[in-house]
Design a protein around this motif. Structure first.
Motif: not given
Ligand code: CP3
Length: 350
Positions: A212, A101-103, A80-81, A330, A84-85, A34-37, A42, A46
């Motif tokens: 998760f 990009e991804g991680p 919490l913002f 999701h 998982i990594l 819910q917190a995100g792009r 946000y 960011r």
């Molecule tokens: O839900 C929330 O608002 C809380 C924050 C949260 C984030 N990641 C912030 C985030 C939570 C709970 C996660 C969990 C997470 N992270 C998971 C499990 C849940 C799921 O979505 O399947 C996984 C697999 C990750 C690993 C991860 N983090 C990936 C693969 C990526 C890149 C893909 C993407 O969406 O960009 C991230 C980055 C990430 N984590 C972002 C956010 C808001 C986007 C980064 C950005 O702002 O540029």
């Protein structure tokens, strides 16, 4: 007892009431990611923060982005913002998020790389995350719950082994088949690390947590038992030794009816479903045992209009008769219009 009287006697947060197995007339709502792009506020923070991980470890800004969706939409929970990594990071692995990009992690290919992992998480490094929890907790009103989280060991391991997101989690599955003893060591390390991390979040003020397991759905039944159910059960047991009664929402994504064994054997307080699961089966088989969470298709939320209303109504009609936490199946997609979230909430809350 009347719902209102009970709430005043034992706390007024609807989401926590549902985790106590009490249906709420209007189900509490939050959204994964819910917190995100999709939120302009946000994106502004960011940009200011630098890298994604800089944002995760800046407790002032992380608290701010945690609170943004709660302020805008009045969700029943803040999550919490963080990411998982941060757990592999706190175990001594390199983790980076490139722009757009991804991680990226240094891949953990064999037993030798395992030896380089820390025995336990660097709690010092995670202090800013706990500070975020405390800041958010202090800012929330008496109705809004604070959810902490971690990734399940299997899902975190898929990133640690491959070093990046993969389509089929092939590298981790291959490692697990070829070298189960070392893979088990990795999972055990993650069990301990995740337990310590969740205890830290509870101590800082989290009121419940979600685990998760985003990639649970790629495993066969035996592997699912060994790499997902058993480690998750250990985390929950260890957590409750230190935080008695800790409430845990499990989210084993994409596992179909294997969710049954997960619900029975892990000790979760509630179970989250993705949108592919038959809601009638969730209601009949799962909700009689446990509160459930879910499960609007994030693509229906992106589409909006009649498709979204059908989806929302179906969740309410099929799952609304028992303890339900209304959520997506999701994370929300970054291109989702804010107006669609508003429409969804209006429909849920009447
Ligand atoms: O839900 C929330 O608002 C809380 C924050 C949260 C984030 N990641 C912030 C985030 C939570 C709970 C996660 C969990 C997470 N992270 C998971 C499990 C849940 C799921 O979505 O399947 C996984 C697999 C990750 C690993 C991860 N983090 C990936 C693969 C990526 C890149 C893909 C993407 O969406 O960009 C991230 C980055 C990430 N984590 C972002 C956010 C808001 C986007 C980064 C950005 O702002 O540029």
């Amino acid at each position: 007892m009347e719902e209102a009287a009970r709430n005043s006697a034992t706390g007024t947060k609807p989401l926590l009431r549902v985790l106590e197995r009490e249906r709420q007339k209007i189900p509490p709502v939050w959204m994964m990611r819910q917190a995100g792009r999709y939120l302009p506020e946000y994106r502004a923070v960011r940009e200011k923060a630098g890298s994604f991980l800089d944002l995760c470890f800046n407790s002032k800004l992380a608290a701010e982005v945690t609170l943004q969706p709660v302020r805008r939409f009045g969700f029943d929970a803040a999550i919490l913002f963080s990411d998982i990594l941060v757990v592999p990071l706190a175990l001594g692995r390199k983790v980076e998020f490139g722009a757009g990009e991804g991680p990226r992690l240094e891949p953990l290919a064999d037993g030798e790389a395992l030896a380089a992992l820390r025995e336990s998480i660097d709690q010092e490094m995670l202090v800013p995350v706990y500070e975020t929890v405390a800041k958010v907790k202090a800012a929330l009103d008496s109705k809004t719950a604070l959810i902490g989280f971690c990734g399940a060991p299997w899902t975190v391991a898929t990133y640690m082994v491959a070093g990046e997101a993969t389509l089929d989690q092939g590298p981790a599955r291959l490692f697990a088949y070829r070298d189960p003893d070392n893979f088990e060591k990795l999972i055990d390390r993650l069990v301990q690390a995740s337990t310590d991390y969740l205890v830290g979040q509870f101590n800082a003020g989290a009121e419940c947590v979600q685990i998760f397991d985003t990639w649970a759905g790629v495993l066969g039944p035996e592997e699912f038992m060994h790499w997902c159910i058993e480690p998750t059960a250990k985390i929950i047991k260890g957590l409750r030794q230190q935080v008695p009664g800790a409430k845990v929402i499990g989210f084993p994504r994409g596992v179909g009816f294997q969710a049954w064994r997960y619900a029975k054997l892990t000790g979760v307080s509630a179970i989250g479903f993705d949108w592919t699961f038959d809601r009638k089966v969730i209601a009949d088989r799962f909700q009689s045992e446990l509160p459930v969470q879910g499960n609007v298709d994030p693509v229906a939320l992106l589409a909006g209009g009649a498709a979204l209303m059908r989806e929302v109504d179906d969740v309410l009609k099929t799952l609304g008769k028992g303890p339900l936490i209304f959520n997506l199946g999701h994370g929300i997609l970054p291109e989702t219009p804010i107006a669609h979230v508003e429409e969804m909430l209006k429909r849920v809350r009447g």
